[in-house]
Design a protein around this motif. Structure first.
Motif, PDB file in Angstrom:
ATOM      1  N   GLN A   1       0.835  -1.196   0.000  1.00 30.15           N
ATOM      2  CA  GLN A   1       0.000   0.000   0.000  1.00 30.15           C
ATOM      3  C   GLN A   1       0.870   1.246   0.000  1.00 30.15           C
TER       4      GLN A   1
ATOM      5  N   ASN B   1      -6.384   6.463  -1.082  1.00 31.58           N
ATOM      6  CA  ASN B   1      -6.276   4.998  -1.029  1.00 31.58           C
ATOM      7  C   ASN B   1      -5.024   4.552  -0.262  1.00 31.58           C
TER       8      ASN B   1
ATOM      9  N   SER C   1      -6.459   5.883   5.362  1.00 34.29           N
ATOM     10  CA  SER C   1      -7.312   6.434   4.304  1.00 34.29           C
ATOM     11  C   SER C   1      -7.735   7.880   4.550  1.00 34.29           C
TER      12      SER C   1
END
Length: 257
Positions: free
Chosen positions: A20, A106, A110
């Protein structure tokens, strides 16, 4: 065999969770300290993607209408940087302020809340805190003219008047809000700061639905401590401009010949 299968699923899930983007801001609070009333207090929060996947900022929401956000709209790749800008309009808002903008993306986290704060001082208050030498360093706003006549215009039509603004002071001139009793005048584009000795064209958009002769008194606020700039806009507003091209012949309307 089943145990091995579930172990592989767990490992894949853990790997996916680690893949991420990470939104890392240089700081999440900015204190403007003293802000001259009328200026647009602007700060750019800078961030870096310290994760391993691209980050896309979906939206940035301000806590009030007095704060306008902007942000990097393109995907931010790992290792690259971007900005979130917060602009606070101090016109007519003297006193202490504390506002937030919420960044939604994203990234691994968040939602991130950024804060701007400060104390808006009217120009009289600000002048009292400065020495004569500091006041002499103030920016100075000079207009090339103080009035503009649009002539005849149609109700609801938007017309633009261009004024040349020169900074004759010794510090950067920052233009603030445009105010008028009719609430029908604004910037076409928010002007950039003007360096000492330089000039810029400022475009004001005028839109009026009230019919008849109009005389608008307009104020351009700034960080010029000597005062705000005043100008006037005049226009004759008609319902339909095309109606002026018709004359009566007996009982029939015909165009000019």
């Amino acid at each position: 065999m089943k145990q091995l299968f579930f172990l592989l699923l767990t490992l894949l899930g853990a790997t996916a969770a680690q893949a991420q983007g990470v939104l890392t801001f240089d700081k999440e609070l900015h204190d403007f300290a003293s802000v001259p009333e009328g200026t647009l207090a602007t700060h750019e929060f800078r961030f870096k993607n310290t994760g391993n996947q691209p980050i896309i900022i979906a939206n940035v929401q301000a806590s009030c209408g007095c704060t306008t956000p902007d942000w990097t709209k393109t995907p931010v790749l790992p290792g690259k940087s971007g900005i979130v800008k917060a602009v606070y309009s101090s016109a007519g808002r003297p006193g202490i302020f504390n506002k937030t903008v919420t960044v939604m993306s994203n990234a691994a986290t968040s939602s991130t809340v950024l804060t701007i704060k400060g104390n808006v001082l009217n120009k009289e208050q600000l002048r009292s805190t400065l020495t004569p030498a500091q006041l002499a360093q103030s920016p100075r706003l000079k207009l090339d003219r103080t009035s503009h006549d649009f002539g005849k215009m149609e109700a609801g039509q938007s017309l633009t008047a261009r004024f040349k603004v020169t900074n004759t002071g010794k510090q950067e001139l920052v233009l603030g809000a445009v105010t008028s009793p009719c609430y029908c005048v604004g910037y076409k584009n928010v002007p950039s700061p003007i360096k000492p000795g330089e000039s810029a064209m400022v475009e004001l958009v005028y839109s009026q639905r009230k019919l008849g002769a109009q005389h608008e008194e307009v104020t351009i606020t700034s960080n010029d401590l000597s005062g705000d700039a005043k100008l006037t806009l005049d226009a004759t507003v008609v319902k339909d401009l095309n109606a002026g091209s018709m004359v009566k012949e007996s009982t029939v309307s015909v165009p000019f010949k």
